[in-house]
Write an enzyme that holds these catalytic residues in place. Structure first.
Site, short mmCIF file in Angstrom:
data_model
loop_
_atom_site.label_atom_id
_atom_site.label_comp_id
_atom_site.label_asym_id
_atom_site.label_seq_id
_atom_site.Cartn_x
_atom_site.Cartn_y
_atom_site.Cartn_z
N ARG A 1 0.76 10.31 0.11
CA ARG A 1 1.10 11.40 1.03
C ARG A 1 2.27 12.22 0.54
NH1 ARG A 1 0.92 9.48 7.23
NH2 ARG A 1 -0.94 8.17 7.16
N GLU B 1 0.86 -1.19 0.00
CA GLU B 1 0.00 0.00 0.00
C GLU B 1 0.89 1.24 0.00
OE1 GLU B 1 -2.71 0.30 3.37
OE2 GLU B 1 -2.81 2.48 3.12
N LYS C 1 -10.89 -1.46 6.52
CA LYS C 1 -9.71 -1.19 7.34
C LYS C 1 -10.25 -0.65 8.67
CE LYS C 1 -6.09 2.39 7.06
NZ LYS C 1 -5.05 2.87 6.13
N THR D 1 -4.32 6.21 1.50
CA THR D 1 -4.62 7.62 1.76
C THR D 1 -5.39 8.24 0.58
OG1 THR D 1 -2.36 7.62 2.69
CG2 THR D 1 -3.66 9.59 3.02
#
Ligand SMILES: O=C(O)C(=O)C[C@H](O)[C@H](O)COP(=O)(O)O
Length: 204
Positions: free
Chosen positions: A45, A41, A128, A68
Site C-alpha cells: 500500500r 504480511e 483469507k 494487498t
C-alpha cells in the site's frame, strides 16, 4: 517452499503491516519475531513496501510475504522482492492462475460462496476471510464454511486481541490477520514485542 497451510499454522496471528519508512521495517520485524509472530504480511500500500520486504527478510526467523496483491504486475513485483507468500484481498482468476503458475503460497480473500467456488475451481482451499467483521463476523464464516469442509481460513479485518479467541476457537480457522500488532510509524520495539507476545499466546 513452505505450503500456505504450514505458513498459516506457524503462528496464530499474521500481522498486517503498512510500512511508510523503510527504516521502520527491520525494527518492526525484529520485535514481532521476538514476540513470537514470525509470519509477516507487508501490504503493497506504500512505496516503501517492496524495500521493506527485502529488508525484513534479513531478520532471522521471519517469514515475509506481500499483502494487498491485486494483479499480476504486483505479484511479479512481490516475488521479485523475495516474498515467501502472497495475500490478496480478493480472488480473480487471472491472479489465482498466475500465483499457482509461480508456485508461490497464495492466500486470496473470499467473502461469499461464489468466491470460494472460484478458488476451488483453481485448486485452492486456503483463504483469507475478508473483511471478516464487516462481512458478518464469525456467524457468517460458520455459515459459509459449512458446505466447504475442505477449506481453511484466516479471518482478517476488524480482528482484535479480544475477539481473536472466538475466531481461533472455530476449527476451520488456522490463524487470524490483524494490524493491531503492527502500529504504523516509529517502532517502540519493547512495546511491539509485548503486544506480539500476547497475540502469540492466543495459540495456547
Ligand atoms: O491490505 C489488504 O490486503 C487487506 O486485505 C486489508 C487488511 O487485511 C486489513 O485492512 C487489516 O484489517 P485490520 O486489522 O482491521 O486493520
Amino acid at each position: 517452499m513452505t505450503a500456505i497451510a504450514d505458513i498459516m499454522q506457524t503462528a496464530p496471528v499474521i500481522p498486517v503491516i503498512v510500512v511508510d519508512e523503510v527504516e521502520h521495517a527491520v525494527p518492526l520485524a525484529r520485535a514481532l519475531v521476538a514476540g513470537g509472530l514470525r509470519v509477516l504480511e507487508v501490504t503493497l500500500r506504500t512505496p516503501a513496501a517492496l524495500d521493506a520486504i527485502k529488508a525484513m527478510k534479513q531478520v532471522e526467523g521471519a517469514i515475509v510475504g506481500a499483502g494487498t496483491v491485486t494483479n499480476q504486475q504486483e505479484l511479479a513485483d512481490a516475488i521479485g522482492a523475495g516474498s515467501e507468500f502472497i495475500v490478496s484481498p480478493g480472488l480473480t482468476e487471472s491472479l489465482g492462475k498466475a500465483a499457482i503458475r509461480e508456485g508461490i503460497p497464495f492466500l486470496p480473500g473470499i467473502a461469499n460462496a461464489g468466491d470460494i467456488m472460484r478458488g476451488l475451481d483453481l485448486g485452492l482451499t486456503h483463504f483469507k476471510f475478508f473483511p471478516a467483521m464487516a462481512a458478518g463476523g464469525l456467524p457468517a464464516l460458520k455459515a459459509l464454511a459449512a458446505p466447504f469442509g475442505q477449506c481453511r481460513f484466516c479471518p482478517t479485518g476488524g480482528i482484535t486481541l479480544e475477539n481473536a479467541p472466538d475466531w481461533l476457537g472455530f476449527d476451520p480457522v488456522l490463524c487470524v490477520g490483524g494490524s493491531w500488532v503492527a502500529p504504523r510509524g516509529a517502532v517502540d520495539e519493547a512495546e511491539v514485542e509485548k503486544v506480539a507476545r500476547e497475540a502469540a499466546a492466543l495459540g495456547g
